[in-house]
Design a protein around this motif. Sequence first.
Motif, PDB file in Angstrom:
ATOM      1  N   LEU A  36      51.346  -3.496  18.327  1.00  0.00           N
ATOM      2  CA  LEU A  36      49.319  -2.960  18.423  1.00  0.00           C
ATOM      3  C   LEU A  36      49.199  -3.336  17.047  1.00  0.00           C
ATOM      4  O   LEU A  36      48.127  -3.595  17.655  1.00  0.00           O
ATOM      5  N   ARG A  37      49.746  -3.337  16.575  1.00  0.00           N
ATOM      6  CA  ARG A  37      48.622  -3.085  15.147  1.00  0.00           C
ATOM      7  C   ARG A  37      48.443  -4.912  15.558  1.00  0.00           C
ATOM      8  O   ARG A  37      47.590  -5.031  14.524  1.00  0.00           O
ATOM      9  N   GLU A  38      49.802  -5.967  16.084  1.00  0.00           N
ATOM     10  CA  GLU A  38      48.907  -7.806  15.901  1.00  0.00           C
ATOM     11  C   GLU A  38      47.933  -7.773  17.019  1.00  0.00           C
ATOM     12  O   GLU A  38      47.311  -8.737  17.221  1.00  0.00           O
ATOM     13  N   SER A  39      47.786  -6.329  18.342  1.00  0.00           N
ATOM     14  CA  SER A  39      46.361  -6.955  18.835  1.00  0.00           C
ATOM     15  C   SER A  39      45.549  -6.519  18.411  1.00  0.00           C
ATOM     16  O   SER A  39      45.268  -5.685  17.478  1.00  0.00           O
ATOM     17  N   GLU A  40      44.871  -6.750  18.652  1.00  0.00           N
ATOM     18  CA  GLU A  40      43.025  -6.248  18.351  1.00  0.00           C
ATOM     19  C   GLU A  40      42.425  -5.565  18.838  1.00  0.00           C
ATOM     20  O   GLU A  40      41.186  -4.421  18.806  1.00  0.00           O
ATOM     21  N   ASN A  41      42.678  -4.950  20.171  1.00  0.00           N
ATOM     22  CA  ASN A  41      41.622  -4.282  21.579  1.00  0.00           C
ATOM     23  C   ASN A  41      43.171  -3.333  21.572  1.00  0.00           C
ATOM     24  O   ASN A  41      44.596  -3.617  21.477  1.00  0.00           O
ATOM     25  N   ALA A  42      42.547  -1.776  22.359  1.00  0.00           N
ATOM     26  CA  ALA A  42      43.932  -1.220  22.982  1.00  0.00           C
ATOM     27  C   ALA A  42      45.137  -1.876  24.232  1.00  0.00           C
ATOM     28  O   ALA A  42      44.373  -2.775  24.214  1.00  0.00           O
ATOM     29  N   VAL A  43      46.346  -1.370  24.260  1.00  0.00           N
ATOM     30  CA  VAL A  43      47.309  -2.765  24.627  1.00  0.00           C
ATOM     31  C   VAL A  43      47.405  -1.686  26.532  1.00  0.00           C
ATOM     32  O   VAL A  43      47.784   0.172  26.075  1.00  0.00           O
ATOM     33  N   ARG A  44      47.012  -1.512  27.448  1.00  0.00           N
ATOM     34  CA  ARG A  44      47.141  -1.085  28.300  1.00  0.00           C
ATOM     35  C   ARG A  44      48.910  -0.979  29.082  1.00  0.00           C
ATOM     36  O   ARG A  44      49.692  -2.106  28.129  1.00  0.00           O
ATOM     37  N   LEU A  45      48.819   0.104  29.353  1.00  0.00           N
ATOM     38  CA  LEU A  45      50.727   0.620  29.162  1.00  0.00           C
ATOM     39  C   LEU A  45      51.378  -0.414  29.969  1.00  0.00           C
ATOM     40  O   LEU A  45      52.896  -0.974  29.786  1.00  0.00           O
ATOM     41  N   ASP A  46      50.933  -0.967  31.198  1.00  0.00           N
ATOM     42  CA  ASP A  46      51.428  -2.432  31.776  1.00  0.00           C
ATOM     43  C   ASP A  46      52.549  -3.217  31.058  1.00  0.00           C
ATOM     44  O   ASP A  46      53.047  -3.946  30.743  1.00  0.00           O
ATOM     45  N   ALA A  47      51.012  -3.977  30.135  1.00  0.00           N
ATOM     46  CA  ALA A  47      51.464  -4.521  28.955  1.00  0.00           C
ATOM     47  C   ALA A  47      52.519  -4.884  27.959  1.00  0.00           C
ATOM     48  O   ALA A  47      52.577  -5.271  27.443  1.00  0.00           O
ATOM     49  N   LEU A  48      52.543  -2.674  27.316  1.00  0.00           N
ATOM     50  CA  LEU A  48      53.040  -3.040  26.506  1.00  0.00           C
ATOM     51  C   LEU A  48      54.433  -3.033  27.563  1.00  0.00           C
ATOM     52  O   LEU A  48      55.702  -3.387  26.248  1.00  0.00           O
ATOM     53  N   SER A  97      46.274   2.118  21.320  1.00  0.00           N
ATOM     54  CA  SER A  97      46.240   1.615  20.178  1.00  0.00           C
ATOM     55  C   SER A  97      46.257   2.569  18.804  1.00  0.00           C
ATOM     56  O   SER A  97      46.790   3.385  19.254  1.00  0.00           O
ATOM     57  N   LEU A  98      46.387   1.855  18.249  1.00  0.00           N
ATOM     58  CA  LEU A  98      47.140   2.288  16.022  1.00  0.00           C
ATOM     59  C   LEU A  98      45.691   3.006  15.590  1.00  0.00           C
ATOM     60  O   LEU A  98      44.817   2.613  15.933  1.00  0.00           O
ATOM     61  N   THR A  99      45.913   4.661  15.931  1.00  0.00           N
ATOM     62  CA  THR A  99      45.116   5.057  14.629  1.00  0.00           C
ATOM     63  C   THR A  99      45.574   3.606  12.962  1.00  0.00           C
ATOM     64  O   THR A  99      46.089   3.481  12.456  1.00  0.00           O
ATOM     65  N   GLU A 100      44.982   4.616  11.814  1.00  0.00           N
ATOM     66  CA  GLU A 100      44.544   3.957  10.840  1.00  0.00           C
ATOM     67  C   GLU A 100      46.381   4.492  10.158  1.00  0.00           C
ATOM     68  O   GLU A 100      46.539   3.571   9.159  1.00  0.00           O
ATOM     69  N   ARG A 101      46.547   5.028  10.189  1.00  0.00           N
ATOM     70  CA  ARG A 101      48.010   6.240   9.827  1.00  0.00           C
ATOM     71  C   ARG A 101      49.201   5.273  10.681  1.00  0.00           C
ATOM     72  O   ARG A 101      49.946   4.812   9.613  1.00  0.00           O
ATOM     73  N   GLY A 102      48.629   4.847  11.698  1.00  0.00           N
ATOM     74  CA  GLY A 102      49.628   3.806  12.659  1.00  0.00           C
ATOM     75  C   GLY A 102      49.742   2.443  12.303  1.00  0.00           C
ATOM     76  O   GLY A 102      50.459   1.880  11.480  1.00  0.00           O
ATOM     77  N   ALA A 103      48.699   1.996  11.901  1.00  0.00           N
ATOM     78  CA  ALA A 103      48.119   1.074  10.973  1.00  0.00           C
ATOM     79  C   ALA A 103      48.716   0.927   9.641  1.00  0.00           C
ATOM     80  O   ALA A 103      49.551  -0.072   9.323  1.00  0.00           O
ATOM     81  N   SER A 104      48.407   1.742   8.717  1.00  0.00           N
ATOM     82  CA  SER A 104      49.587   1.773   7.319  1.00  0.00           C
ATOM     83  C   SER A 104      50.846   1.834   7.915  1.00  0.00           C
ATOM     84  O   SER A 104      51.610   0.793   6.894  1.00  0.00           O
TER      85      SER A 104
END
Length: 123
Positions: A36-48, A97-104
């Motif tokens: 998710l950190r490397e993705s620019e947008n939210a990722v669908r569950l099937d793609a994840l 998608s990541l939250t700010e805490r998740g990205a950190s």
Amino acid sequence: MSTESTSESLSAVDRSVDTLFDALSDDRRRYVLTYLRESENAVRLDALAEAVVAWERGRTVETRAPTPENVAISLHHRHLPKLERTGLTERTADGVSLTERGASAAESFSAASAERPDGGNSA
């Protein structure tokens, strides 16, 4: 500040840290955060799920490789809820998608893995 207030504050911090470490203790959840950190947008569950399957197939030689359907079920029922409760990810109509805490958190453990002599590979 009283000693009792300090003890309560430390106890709350301990629970928060324990919850975070618990969420990060699983390889699949750490991979989700990294992806998710490397993705620019939210990722669908099937793609994840497909990304997790490709990653897991590249890491191990198993006679029974996971299927995207099984991984999607695991993500939906086990891993994503834990990441959401910890405040690391969020799900919307667009996907995960990541939250700010998740990205950190993802940044912190990615940096720590890169510094390991074995390049971050598990034993």
